[in-house]
Design an enzyme around this catalytic site. Structure first.
Site, short mmCIF file in Angstrom:
data_model
loop_
_atom_site.label_atom_id
_atom_site.label_comp_id
_atom_site.label_asym_id
_atom_site.label_seq_id
_atom_site.Cartn_x
_atom_site.Cartn_y
_atom_site.Cartn_z
N ARG A 89 12.43 1.10 9.31
CA ARG A 89 12.86 0.08 8.36
C ARG A 89 13.44 -1.12 9.12
O ARG A 89 14.11 -0.94 10.15
CB ARG A 89 13.93 0.71 7.47
CG ARG A 89 14.46 -0.17 6.36
CD ARG A 89 13.47 -0.37 5.29
NE ARG A 89 14.08 -0.86 4.06
CZ ARG A 89 13.38 -1.45 3.09
NH1 ARG A 89 12.07 -1.60 3.22
NH2 ARG A 89 13.97 -1.85 1.99
N THR A 364 3.52 -3.64 -0.56
CA THR A 364 3.71 -2.58 0.40
C THR A 364 2.38 -1.87 0.48
O THR A 364 1.53 -2.08 -0.37
CB THR A 364 4.81 -1.64 -0.15
OG1 THR A 364 5.96 -2.44 -0.36
CG2 THR A 364 5.11 -0.48 0.77
N THR A 382 5.66 -2.02 4.88
CA THR A 382 5.73 -3.16 3.96
C THR A 382 6.22 -4.44 4.60
O THR A 382 6.89 -4.43 5.64
CB THR A 382 6.68 -2.79 2.79
OG1 THR A 382 6.64 -3.82 1.81
CG2 THR A 382 8.12 -2.62 3.25
N ASN A 384 7.61 -6.27 2.15
CA ASN A 384 8.33 -6.38 0.89
C ASN A 384 7.43 -7.08 -0.13
O ASN A 384 6.53 -6.47 -0.67
CB ASN A 384 9.70 -7.06 1.02
CG ASN A 384 10.53 -6.84 -0.25
OD1 ASN A 384 10.24 -5.92 -1.01
ND2 ASN A 384 11.50 -7.68 -0.50
N ASP A 406 15.87 -6.79 -0.24
CA ASP A 406 16.14 -5.41 -0.68
C ASP A 406 17.63 -5.05 -0.57
O ASP A 406 18.06 -4.02 -1.08
CB ASP A 406 15.30 -4.40 0.11
CG ASP A 406 13.94 -4.17 -0.55
OD1 ASP A 406 13.74 -4.62 -1.69
OD2 ASP A 406 13.07 -3.53 0.08
N SER A 435 15.65 1.26 0.46
CA SER A 435 14.23 1.17 0.13
C SER A 435 13.86 2.15 -0.97
O SER A 435 14.52 3.17 -1.15
CB SER A 435 13.41 1.49 1.39
OG SER A 435 12.05 1.58 1.07
N SER A 436 12.78 1.82 -1.67
CA SER A 436 12.22 2.78 -2.64
C SER A 436 11.02 3.53 -2.06
O SER A 436 10.45 4.38 -2.73
CB SER A 436 11.76 2.05 -3.90
OG SER A 436 12.85 1.42 -4.52
N GLY A 456 4.87 -0.34 -4.41
CA GLY A 456 5.18 -0.68 -5.81
C GLY A 456 6.65 -0.92 -6.10
O GLY A 456 7.09 -0.75 -7.23
N GLY A 457 7.43 -1.31 -5.09
CA GLY A 457 8.85 -1.62 -5.33
C GLY A 457 9.57 -0.42 -5.92
O GLY A 457 9.30 0.73 -5.56
O1 DON Z 1 11.29 -0.90 0.44
C1 DON Z 1 11.16 -1.21 -0.73
O2 DON Z 1 11.60 -0.54 -1.65
C2 DON Z 1 10.37 -2.46 -1.09
N1 DON Z 1 10.49 -3.41 -0.02
C3 DON Z 1 8.96 -2.09 -1.37
C4 DON Z 1 8.13 -3.27 -1.82
C5 DON Z 1 6.86 -2.88 -2.46
O3 DON Z 1 6.54 -1.73 -2.60
C6 DON Z 1 6.02 -3.97 -2.99
N2 DON Z 1 4.73 -3.46 -3.33
N3 DON Z 1 4.02 -3.59 -4.19
#
Ligand code: DON
Length: 552
Positions: A89, A364, A382, A384, A406, A435-436, A456-457
């Site tokens: 990360r 991501t 990612t 982000n 984030d 992070s997710s 997917g955030g």
């Molecule tokens: O680490 C995280 O939770 C975010 N930066 C992830 C971002 C993400 O999955 C965007 N994708 N569609």
């Protein structure tokens, strides 16, 4: 209210076969990168060599998320059963400070999202190098070179890439080097044209020859830091030099007779999935009936409860004490599950994070790979947002992340995914942002069963979990389990997001229960998984994406 089990349209839409192979499988979000992985496996590389090669290839062919300017996580399980988690990360640069993204009125600015200030110290190259050094079989050069060739010789632009680049115009168009490379100065790439990245090819070639130190201490580091300083960014030579990827112990849990190997903090995904699964097991979710209002209600209520905890307790474990035991304590989980009413949605405003028991002390991308020996890796990384901060460093040819978003800019403020955070995820120099990303591996009776993950955030955690539940509870094949319509709730905002495909009858019941339903919501993550059967591997990229599963 009595639940009527209504089989939604969801079920009738299913029926797509996964890709089936006997020995090895690669699933990634972009087909050329998948093929690179298969080639590496055929040349005698293992799953870890393939994961490194696919990740470098995605940095060329899938620029919205594939990267060397971002960071991520790799969760792995070797054929002998060893499980490990590699955390690469990004970190806040030394110059970062707690209130750096607040304006004079104390309101969050866009600086954490767009431009030079938005980037954390990239971790991808260190992470891939650690994965390779510890677990790979081939030479470093051999796993990096396919990406060099792709960047230098170019590749044919797919419809998906052409559409994606056009979609990135507003962001990429703000930065001259990004506009030149990705938008052809505003003339745009069309599907079928060849796209080349000569500067990126040179950067990758230096990394192939000199190893990861090139990125962190070599020509790349010097150029990156100089450009950062020139443009008001924070990442310095010292930040790059001191960046390390770290190994962490995966969190272990279970769900209905399966063992779940999950991502530890700074991922919020593993704890989240295990908490939600434990509540669902107690609530007999498996009997809810797929697509029924009860199915959606139970998911929404468990999700709401977990996300309230997430915002309070989770952050970088190197900086904050995370009450892991309390969050996964069976008694605590039972009390949270028992607070769920079957007759009524709990308004999020009435719900807070739990009082934990006292303790003793968009964009991501994801890839899943299993090799002939049974080594498995689930890797999510990612920038982000799609195309990250929008900034390409002149002469280096790669996009930088906007991962600083984030962090929580201030307690209670929402980030670009609407996630709220508190003290535990405040900015501090050298700290990793929460992070997710939720790379996950499931075993049954000690044997590999599922290798899965998603971009997917904040919707990653709920998306990956639903695909796993669809396999375990509803017995769907890997492709159907992933393609089935999904839903998402994250406590705040108090909304139940439903993708297309849910039955109108189900939606009516959910509204009557008091859910604030939003239909037709964009994809709840993009899941890519491998299901291991006795004699077959089932590979499935998400039907919502342009990915590819292949193997032999
Ligand atoms: O680490 C995280 O939770 C975010 N930066 C992830 C971002 C993400 O999955 C965007 N994708 N569609």
């Amino acid at each position: 209210m009595k639940f009527i089990v209504v089989l939604s349209l969801a079920v009738s839409l299913l029926g797509r076969d996964p890709v089936r192979t006997r020995k090895a499988m690669v699933v990634a979000q972009e087909p050329i990168a998948t093929d690179v992985g298969v080639e590496i496996l055929k040349r005698g590389g293992n799953a870890y060599d393939a994961a490194v090669a696919v990740s470098f290839a995605l940095a060329v062919t899938h620029p919205t998320a594939g990267n060397i300017g971002g960071g991520g996580f790799a969760l792995l399980r070797t054929a002998s059963g060893e499980a490990n988690f590699i955390d690469f990360r990004e970190k806040a640069p030394a110059k970062a400070s707690r209130d750096m993204y607040l304006d004079a009125q104390g309101k969050p600015t866009r600086d954490s999202v767009v431009g030079w200030k938005a980037s954390g110290v990239p971790g991808t190259v260190r992470g891939l190098a650690l994965l390779h050094k510890k677990y790979g079989l081939l030479k470093w050069r051999d796993v990096v070179m396919p990406s060099v060739k792709l960047a230098r010789n170019g590749f044919v632009v797919s419809y998906a890439l052409a559409r994606g680049l056009r979609g990135g115009e507003r962001l990429l168009g703000q930065f001259p080097e990004s506009k030149r490379l990705y938008l052809k100065q505003g003339n745009f790439y069309e599907a079928g044209e060849v796209i080349r990245f000569p500067e990126l090819a040179k950067t990758l070639e230096r990394i192939a020859k000199r190893g990861p130190d090139e990125f962190y201490q070599g020509v790349t580091a010097k150029l990156l830091a100089a450009e950062m300083a020139k443009n008001g960014g924070m990442v310095s030579e010292e930040d790059l030099k001191s960046y390390q990827a770290v190994e962490r112990k995966p969190i272990l849990g279970s769900y209905r007779g399966h063992e779940v190997i999950a991502a530890p903090p700074p991922s919020s995904g593993g704890i989240g999935m295990l908490q939600m699964m434990a509540m669902l097991e107690r609530l007999d979710y498996a009997k809810a009936g797929m697509g029924s209002a009860k199915h959606a209600h139970l998911l929404a209520e468990t999700m709401r409860r977990y996300y309230a905890d997430r915002s309070q307790f989770l952050g970088d474990p190197d900086f904050v004490k995370i009450p892991l035991k309390g969050l996964l304590d069976p008694k605590y989980i039972a009390s949270r599950a028992d607070s769920i009413s079957l007759d009524r949605a709990t308004p999020s405003g009435e719900l807070k994070h739990g009082p934990l028991p006292a303790e003793e002390s968009e964009e991501t991308t994801h890839l899943s790979i299993v090799d002939e020996k049974g080594n498995a890796v689930s890797l999510t990384y990612t920038l982000n947002g799609g195309y990250g901060s929008g900034v390409t460093v002149s002469g280096l040819g790669f996009l930088l992340n906007n991962e600083m978003d984030d962090f929580s800019a201030k307690p209670g403020a929402m980030n670009m995914y609407g996630a709220m955070g508190g003290e535990a995820n405040a900015i501090a120099p050298g700290k990793r942002m929460l992070s997710s990303m939720t790379p996950t591996i499931v075993t049954k009776d000690g044997k590999l069963a599922l290798v899965i993950g998603a971009p997917g955030g904040t919707r990653i955690i709920t998306g990956v979990m639903q695909a796993i539940l669809n396999v375990i509870d509803f017995k769907l094949n890997m492709q159907d389990a992933i393609d089935a319509p999904r839903m998402h709730h994250q406590w705040m905002p108090d909304k139940l997001y439903l993708e297309r495909g849910w039955s109108p009858d189900t939606i009516e019941i959910l509204k009557k229960l008091g859910h604030n339903v939003e239909t037709g919501t964009p994809a709840v993550s993009n899941v890519h998984g491998i299901l291991v059967e006795d004699k077959w591997l089932q590979g499935a990229p998400d039907g919502r994406s342009n990915g590819k599963a292949a193997g032999y």
